[in-house]
Design a protein around this motif. Structure first.
Motif, PDB file in Angstrom:
ATOM      1  N   MET A 204      -3.520   3.637   2.636  1.00 19.87           N
ATOM      2  CA  MET A 204      -3.339   4.752   1.700  1.00 19.87           C
ATOM      3  C   MET A 204      -3.473   4.180   0.300  1.00 19.87           C
ATOM      4  N   ASP A 205      -4.555   4.554  -0.395  1.00 11.22           N
ATOM      5  CA  ASP A 205      -4.766   3.991  -1.736  1.00 11.22           C
ATOM      6  C   ASP A 205      -3.892   4.707  -2.762  1.00 11.22           C
TER       7      ASP A 205
ATOM      8  N   HIS B 256      -3.141  14.392 -11.569  1.00 14.44           N
ATOM      9  CA  HIS B 256      -2.158  14.363 -10.487  1.00 14.44           C
ATOM     10  C   HIS B 256      -0.797  13.872 -10.983  1.00 14.44           C
TER      11      HIS B 256
ATOM     12  N   ASP C 268       0.844  -1.203   0.000  1.00 18.01           N
ATOM     13  CA  ASP C 268       0.000   0.000   0.000  1.00 18.01           C
ATOM     14  C   ASP C 268       0.872   1.244   0.000  1.00 18.01           C
TER      15      ASP C 268
ATOM     16  N   ASP D  66      -8.345  11.651 -13.169  1.00 12.44           N
ATOM     17  CA  ASP D  66      -7.770  12.051 -11.880  1.00 12.44           C
ATOM     18  C   ASP D  66      -6.285  11.707 -11.813  1.00 12.44           C
TER      19      ASP D  66
ATOM     20  N   GLN E 126      -1.127  11.698  -5.121  1.00 10.03           N
ATOM     21  CA  GLN E 126      -1.200  13.098  -4.709  1.00 10.03           C
ATOM     22  C   GLN E 126      -0.053  13.456  -3.774  1.00 10.03           C
ATOM     23  N   LYS E 127       0.225  12.550  -2.844  1.00 13.45           N
ATOM     24  CA  LYS E 127       1.256  12.812  -1.840  1.00 13.45           C
ATOM     25  C   LYS E 127       2.662  12.801  -2.448  1.00 13.45           C
TER      26      LYS E 127
ATOM     27  N   ARG F  36      -4.642   6.653  -5.232  1.00 13.34           N
ATOM     28  CA  ARG F  36      -4.990   8.052  -5.493  1.00 13.34           C
ATOM     29  C   ARG F  36      -4.304   8.968  -4.475  1.00 13.34           C
ATOM     30  N   GLN F  37      -4.409   8.578  -3.192  1.00 12.21           N
ATOM     31  CA  GLN F  37      -3.788   9.353  -2.124  1.00 12.21           C
ATOM     32  C   GLN F  37      -2.264   9.345  -2.271  1.00 12.21           C
ATOM     33  N   PHE F  38      -1.711   8.177  -2.594  1.00 13.30           N
ATOM     34  CA  PHE F  38      -0.265   8.066  -2.768  1.00 13.30           C
ATOM     35  C   PHE F  38       0.212   8.980  -3.893  1.00 13.30           C
TER      36      PHE F  38
END
Length: 147
Positions: free
Chosen positions: A72-73, A110, A40, A106, A79-80, A75-77
């Motif tokens: 943390m999927d 990103h 993840d 999306d 962005q981060k 998408r979140q990864f």
């Protein structure tokens, strides 16, 4: 990157069966790559920052990222990592079962370097992985990542 150098790849994938298939596809496709697997986005950041059990982790040339994972999927990864001043320039290719237009848009919004929908057919999957290897090893020029 020299065609004689192995591509270091970080696979961020929560499904063990899918991770096995990616590894098999790299082997069957004869892609010269050193493949590392985490489950993840939380583990992926520990790997990238060389924290804990990943203290000796290599710097990946390429990140293959699934979208749907716990904690943390993808998408979140994405962005981060793209907001991180040290890690933002690492190429991240989405490798997912989602063919949803919204997910693709999306991802590119990103700054994903590519979006690939995993085929169900093993032979087709091997061909895609072979193409990933050919593109990222023989065609694209990647910098040496110092951090």
């Amino acid at each position: 990157m020299s065609p004689y150098k192995k591509l270091t790849v970080l696979l961020v994938e929560d499904e063990a069966a899918d991770a096995h298939l990616v590894r098999l596809a790299f082997e069957e496709g004869k892609v010269l790559a050193d493949l590392h697997h985490v489950s993840d986005g939380v583990e992926a950041f520990a790997f990238l920052r060389r924290e804990g059990v990943y203290a000796d982790a290599p710097k990946p040339d390429l990140i293959l990222l699934d979208l749907n994972m716990p904690r943390m999927d993808g998408r979140q990864f994405l962005q981060k990592i793209k907001a991180d001043p040290v890690l933002h320039n690492r190429p991240v290719v989405i490798l997912t079962t989602s063919d949803a237009e919204r997910d693709m848009l999306d991802s590119y919004d990103h700054f994903a370097s590519g979006y690939i929908v995993k085929p169900v057919d093993v032979d087709a999957f091997i061909q895609i992985v072979r193409g990933i290897g050919d593109y990222w090893i023989n065609i694209v020029r990647l910098p040496e990542y110092n951090p």
